[in-house]
Write an enzyme that holds these catalytic residues in place. Sequence first.
Site, mmCIF file in Angstrom:
data_model
loop_
_atom_site.group_PDB
_atom_site.id
_atom_site.type_symbol
_atom_site.label_atom_id
_atom_site.label_comp_id
_atom_site.label_asym_id
_atom_site.label_seq_id
_atom_site.Cartn_x
_atom_site.Cartn_y
_atom_site.Cartn_z
ATOM 1 N N HIS A 221 0.647 -1.233 0.040
ATOM 2 C CA HIS A 221 -0.012 -0.193 -0.169
ATOM 3 C C HIS A 221 0.785 1.287 0.111
ATOM 4 O O HIS A 221 0.314 2.186 -0.228
ATOM 5 C CB HIS A 221 -0.848 0.073 1.168
ATOM 6 C CG HIS A 221 -2.063 -1.017 1.199
ATOM 7 N ND1 HIS A 221 -2.931 -0.988 0.131
ATOM 8 C CD2 HIS A 221 -2.267 -2.143 1.705
ATOM 9 C CE1 HIS A 221 -3.992 -2.019 0.315
ATOM 10 N NE2 HIS A 221 -3.336 -2.815 1.339
ATOM 11 N N GLU B 92 -6.325 -12.673 5.580
ATOM 12 C CA GLU B 92 -7.190 -11.516 5.668
ATOM 13 C C GLU B 92 -8.541 -11.163 5.100
ATOM 14 O O GLU B 92 -8.886 -10.277 4.762
ATOM 15 C CB GLU B 92 -6.487 -10.097 5.379
ATOM 16 C CG GLU B 92 -5.743 -10.526 3.990
ATOM 17 C CD GLU B 92 -4.524 -9.360 3.724
ATOM 18 O OE1 GLU B 92 -4.734 -7.949 4.035
ATOM 19 O OE2 GLU B 92 -3.580 -9.499 2.781
ATOM 20 N N ASP C 48 -8.520 -5.786 6.278
ATOM 21 C CA ASP C 48 -9.322 -6.232 5.332
ATOM 22 C C ASP C 48 -10.178 -7.258 5.726
ATOM 23 O O ASP C 48 -11.423 -7.505 5.160
ATOM 24 C CB ASP C 48 -8.470 -6.939 4.157
ATOM 25 C CG ASP C 48 -7.828 -5.984 3.164
ATOM 26 O OD1 ASP C 48 -8.482 -5.546 2.359
ATOM 27 O OD2 ASP C 48 -6.489 -5.774 3.446
#
Length: 268
Positions: A48, A152, A178
């Site tokens: 990310h 996740e 998530d």
Amino acid sequence: MDLPVNRFKQRLRSGEAQIGLWLGLADPYCAELAANAGFDWLLLDGEHAPNDLRSLLGQLQALAPYPGQPVIRPVQGDTALIKQLLDIGAQTLLVPMVDSAAQAEGLVRAVRYPPAGVRGVGSALARASRWNSVAEYLNHADEQMCLLVQVENLEGLANLDAIAAVEGVDGVFIGPADLSAAMGHRGNPGHPEVQAAIEDAIHRIRTAGKAAGILSADETLARRYLELGCAFVAVGVDTSLLMRSLRELAGRFKGGAPAPSASSSVYG
């Protein structure tokens, strides 16, 4: 020259809890500053944060003199990318979105040289071997590799026992952001249903004899996860820490309350 010992992996095996910091600023100077603070491990985020191979290399070099151990999260579990990350000196990877035992088995092969795996051999070009200056690098590199897989979503939770049972997986990291979204509580990882799932996952991972890990900038939750036996817990994120401090400082001089953070409690 000797092969660097993976102290993060050593401490996982000893059962000693390790406290980490998530790094998203994608900068060697900032990474070194965080290392100087004294964390046990530092997550370099390639999923990310705006990192690429060269920026990750620079951060590995900046962290090298410090005891805090680097952990790299690639954008995905791609075999070719993993090869490049290992060649620049990564010894511990946290691979996101692992949903099945078969996927975990493929990742184990990706971090090992043949015949145990499929990692390409190019040690003469690799910082990891100090350009073939590390004696017997090819014969001993696999021993220092630490593979963490990130579960996740609901499919990953359903397959958690099988994932944790895969030989060569050193630890399983629960991704609260998530996971909470997948459970219908996006942005609210503290929801009781999400917390119940996380606590159950930690128990299952530990029952399998593997190290459990997680990220939470919520101090109460982070301490709870440590009490439950998590072996590696990230307790903050550099971007959130900096943003919060900047807002507070600006607010003190410009008046008015600082703008509230839009982040979930996972990232702070």
